[in-house]
Write a protein that holds these residues in place. Structure first.
Motif: not given
Length: 145
Positions: A11-22
């Motif tokens: 979730g943190q990586v998704a938030e920082r990169t703008g990529l979805s968890v999917h």
């Protein structure tokens, strides 16, 4: 003293990169991540700052039109380490040429659109102009499709 590696959740990586968890899971399945994703208790994924930086590079490559198979190939070369620099350079040079061609095509499109905006602005300011929609109203260098 050993370097402390910060662990980031998906979730943190998704938030920082703008990529979805999917999308992050998809990139992992597709072999796009340079390092294997670490797993914590219960199988939860944990990422490092290096993973985030790698993903940011992949996002830029993808946004510039590099196909996933080419990103996967680049990733494999990076994983192999020293000795693959020439292949990496070749792959990136080829992609750079594709990006330059895209920019050139978009520049031509922008020229035409800018010209047409000017035609309509003139029309609204000074009255109708003959052949506003026809090929005769295109700038000299515009492609006529």
């Amino acid at each position: 003293m050993p370097e402390v590696v910060q662990s980031l959740s998906i979730g943190q990586v998704a938030e920082r990169t703008g990529l979805s968890v999917h999308a992050l899971r998809f990139y992992e399945r597709e072999g796009i991540l340079a390092n294997p994703v670490r797993r914590g208790p219960g199988g939860r994924r944990f990422y490092s700052e290096d993973d985030v930086e790698w993903l940011r590079l992949c996002i830029i490559l993808r946004a510039s039109g590099m196909p996933l198979p080419a990103i996967r190939q680049y990733t494999e070369l990076v994983r192999q380490g020293s000795g693959t620099e020439e292949e990496r350079l070749t792959l990136l040079r080829r992609h750079r040429e594709n990006v330059i061609a895209q920019i050139d095509k978009l520049t031509h499109c922008l020229d035409l659109i800018t010209f047409k905006v000017g035609v309509y602005e003139d029309h609204l300011e000074h009255g109708p102009v003959e052949h506003m929609c026809g090929a005769s109203s295109l700038p000299e260098h515009a492609e006529r499709d």
